[in-house]
Design an enzyme around this catalytic site. Structure first.
Site, PDB file in Angstrom:
ATOM      1  CG  ASP A 105      -2.157   0.874   1.278  1.00 16.07           C
ATOM      2  OD1 ASP A 105      -2.055   1.300   0.155  1.00 16.07           O
ATOM      3  OD2 ASP A 105      -2.820   0.954   2.293  1.00 16.07           O
ATOM      4  CG  LEU A 106       5.470   2.049  -0.956  1.00 19.19           C
ATOM      5  CD1 LEU A 106       5.218   2.089   0.282  1.00 19.19           C
ATOM      6  CD2 LEU A 106       6.450   1.218  -2.022  1.00 19.19           C
TER       7      LEU A 106
END
Length: 280
Positions: free
Chosen positions: A187-188
């Protein structure tokens, strides 16, 4: 809350300040009696979410020395406690270091399979992390795209649903060269990159064994400071497969489906655009 935090840490708590809320939890900064400062997520009951985040941070840290993740101070069913990370402006030097460290994270001590040995979450939405030794394309289609397409299909025009279904049907041809599993953040987006003390640290992971291009695509989705510097340093340290930029929209499909689920119709058009770009 101060008493609860003191019990969890086994240490005195001098003060707690509120930082607002996010999804189903509240955010806090606490000063401890021994002089430490910590960041706290708190909720009435988020056992699965906090356990997954703590497990993910610890697991990412097993990639090797210098992994860009903070230590977990403590976690239980109602709190997650991390060190307080002072925020600084991102520099080019820190971005280069981040690119190298992210490449080392992705290629060091690789997991045996896609997925993870714990139940996953992205924000407070469940993720199917069932480990799978097959190739990444089918895992991505079956564990990431299909469940979230089902979740949001009623909010999408039928033509957009069919676009994503075509991607899933053709995933083997669209996914590029085979890659072994990497430890990825999952979830960068830029809000989960904390620039502090000359480097970047990763927070709020949806960590799992996945495709390393997924993290790079997420960084591109909403913008990341010095992104091209990060990518250049990454590619120099651990070269990416030919054509990786053309596959960015494929890797963005899952986070865009998540955003339709969380925030609604404003993400329909970017989702359809990404599916069309993938199919092209």
């Amino acid at each position: 809350m101060r008493d609860r935090l003191a019990e969890l840490l086994g240490a005195g708590v001098a003060s707690v300040s509120d930082l607002g809320s996010s999804h189903s939890w509240t955010l806090h900064r606490a000063s401890l009696a021994d002089g430490r400062e910590v960041f706290v997520k708190a909720a009435s009951d988020q056992a699965g979410v906090f356990a997954a985040e703590a497990a993910g941070l610890r697991w990412l840290g097993e990639a090797g020395p210098g992994t860009p993740v903070p230590d977990v101070v403590a976690a239980d069913d109602r709190m997650l406690v991390l060190p307080w990370l002072p925020s600084v402006s991102p520099s080019r030097e820190a971005a280069e270091r981040f690119g190298r460290e992210l490449a080392a994270l992705h290629t060091g001590n690789r997991p045996d399979a896609y997925g993870a040995p714990w139940d996953g979450f992205i924000a407070d939405l469940p993720l199917d992390n069932t480990p799978d030794g097959r190739g990444w394309p089918r895992w991505y289609a079956e564990r990431r795209l299909e469940p979230f397409l089902r979740l949001v299909a009623r909010h999408l025009p039928s033509g957009d649903v069919r676009l994503v279904e075509r991607v899933m049907a053709d995933i083997e041809e669209l996914a590029g060269p085979p890659e072994p599993p990497s430890r990825i953040h999952g979830d960068l987006w830029s809000g989960n990159v904390r620039w502090t003390d000359g480097r970047a640290l990763l927070i709020d992971p949806a960590a799992h064994g996945g495709h390393r291009e997924t993290d790079l695509a997420m960084m591109s989705l909403f913008g990341t400071p010095h992104l091209e510097t990060v990518l250049a340093a990454y590619d120099e340290a651990e070269p990416l497969a030919d054509g990786w930029r053309s596959r960015v929209p494929l890797h963005q499909l899952h986070p865009l489906l998540v955003h339709v689920a969380l925030f609604g119709g404003s993400y329909r058009a970017p989702l359809a655009d990404a599916a069309r770009a993938t199919l092209r």
